[in-house]
Enzyme design. Structure first.
Site, PDB file in Angstrom:
ATOM      1  N   ASP A 334       0.541  -1.282   0.132  1.00 26.39           N
ATOM      2  CA  ASP A 334      -0.270   0.534   0.461  1.00 26.39           C
ATOM      3  C   ASP A 334       1.085   1.336   0.090  1.00 26.39           C
ATOM      4  OD1 ASP A 334      -2.303   1.898   0.934  1.00 26.39           O
ATOM      5  OD2 ASP A 334      -3.166   0.771   1.678  1.00 26.39           O
ATOM      6  N   ARG A 336      -0.628   4.329  -0.570  1.00 28.49           N
ATOM      7  CA  ARG A 336      -1.628   5.883   0.125  1.00 28.49           C
ATOM      8  C   ARG A 336      -1.369   6.773   0.815  1.00 28.49           C
ATOM      9  NH1 ARG A 336      -6.494   2.504   0.418  1.00 28.49           N
ATOM     10  NH2 ARG A 336      -5.373   0.848   2.026  1.00 28.49           N
TER      11      ARG A 336
END
Ligand SMILES: [Zn+2]
Length: 423
Positions: A334, A336
């Site tokens: 991830d 983000r």
């Protein structure tokens, strides 16, 4: 770096690399990030019409700057075009809020970005090409799932927040990223020098000033921005006695727009909008924050490669191997970086969220670490999870996502959660 000669449009052209100190922003206004007075803070001048005025690295429109370049290159846009901003001002004012003050609460957007036509008017009259990085407008939206919610009596067409026929009245804001590099580095727990070098290197050297101009501290990165949808009386967003529902949603084009059944994104987004309507109709407000962070910000090509790897792996698509497949392809689960996400909530002046419609521990931790209280976390109801998305949702719960009263599955049970084959 110095000067080079390049050829374009059939004529010889002198290219001046902006990393040359004497050629960049000699008439630039200083930026004092976090200052209360916008004139003291200084405008963000990222336009290219007068290089002497530029005081940031990068330019407007995020990734769309490249399309602007194509328009200029192909002769359909004048390179020095200045926008006519008549009648473009926000339909409603947001802020200033106390959370705008200081250099630590907001580091990835310009809180004055919607107000430039107002607060920097004297400078605009002096010839500075200062452009909004935030626009605020109003709209009606329609989603078939909301009509179903009306039919089942979960929300009502009250004629104000939701019009007869299911039109939902929203105020929406579009936000371009504006990064204060020292603040972004601090948020991520790294040095500014390391941040600048990685940004320079990983964009193939696209922005030399990142490494040659440490005195320029603001960067407009060529990435997607944020859209905020606000429902109900906007005064309730910051009111201590009125309830607020929030969903922070990261883009998933396949589900959000096309209804793909491999994940819970659109059902959860709609559930968040429903919670916002209920809260707004109870005298509060609702906020949906939509980040352009497709595929956990790894992009859709990576995402589809991972889908194939998940479906073709030995033993089929399983919840216990959900994150592993992403790591195999992308090298990381991830990207983000939810550490930057709460900035938009601070821009709105939010200090308490009564109903937070998300199960993400990363989002929850980022928001509470930013000093915003979360009263209740709202998981997605089981009946809204598509059959093939059980793999995703159970893997996330097992990885620490909020799972409500049901809790996460054991390792054995997790291994039994299987998705469909490719076809
Ligand atoms: Zn999705």
């Amino acid at each position: 770096m110095t000067e080079q000669t390049a050829k374009g449009n059939g004529r010889s052209r002198h290219i001046i690399l902006t990393s040359h100190p004497s050629r960049f922003g000699s008439q630039a206004l200083p930026i004092e990030w976090g200052a209360t007075d916008p004139l003291k803070r200084g405008p963000i001048v990222a336009s290219l019409s007068d290089p002497e005025h530029r005081n940031v690295i990068g330019t407007h429109s995020g990734a769309y700057a490249i399309y602007r370049a194509l328009a200029v290159a192909s002769g359909s846009l004048q390179a020095d075009h200045r926008p006519d901003l008549t009648d473009t001002s926000p339909v409603t004012s947001i802020g200033p809020h106390p959370s705008w003050v200081g250099a630590d609460k907001i580091v990835s957007l310009d809180p004055f970005g919607a107000l430039v036509g107002e607060v920097y008017q004297p400078l605009i009259q002096q010839g500075y090409d200062i452009r909004p990085t935030i626009a605020v407008t109003q709209a009606h939206i329609q989603m078939p799932e909301l009509q179903e919610a009306v039919q089942k009596g979960r929300i009502a067409e009250d004629g104000k927040i939701m019009k007869p026929g299911g039109d939902l009245v929203v105020t929406k804001a579009a936000i371009e990223p504006v990064w204060y590099l020292p603040g972004v580095a601090q948020r991520l727990g790294i040095t500014e020098a390391d941040l600048r070098y990685a940004l320079f290197e990983q964009t193939g050297g696209m922005f030399p000033e990142l490494v040659t101009r440490p005195d320029i501290q603001v960067f407009l990165p060529p990435i997607g921005g944020i859209t905020v949808y606000m429902l109900g009386d906007l005064n309730a967003i910051t009111h201590p006695d009125r309830p607020l529902a929030v969903r922070v949603h990261d883009e998933c084009n396949g589900s959000d727009v096309f209804g793909s059944d491999i994940c819970t994104c659109r059902p959860y987004l709609v559930h968040g909008i429903e919670a916002c309507i209920q809260t707004a109709q109870a005298g509060g407000a609702g906020v949906i924050v939509y980040f352009r962070k497709e595929g956990r910000a790894l992009g859709e090509v990576t995402k589809f490669l991972v889908y194939n790897a998940r479906k073709r792996q030995a033993g089929g698509d399983r919840a216990d191997a959900y994150f592993t497949r992403t790591e195999c392809v992308a090298g990381v689960q991830d990207v983000r970086f939810q550490e930057l996400m709460p900035d938009v909530l601070h821009w709105l002046g939010i200090s308490r969220i009564d109903r937070f419609v998300s199960m993400s521990d990363m989002k929850y931790n980022a928001i509470t670490h930013a000093g915003i209280e979360i009263v209740e976390r709202v998981p997605i109801p089981d009946e809204l999870v598509p059959a093939d998305a059980k793999v995703e949702i159970e893997a996330k719960k097992a990885a620490g996502y909020f799972s409500g009263s049901a809790g996460a599955l054991t390792a054995e049970a997790l291994a039994r959660i299987q998705g469909r084959d490719l076809i």
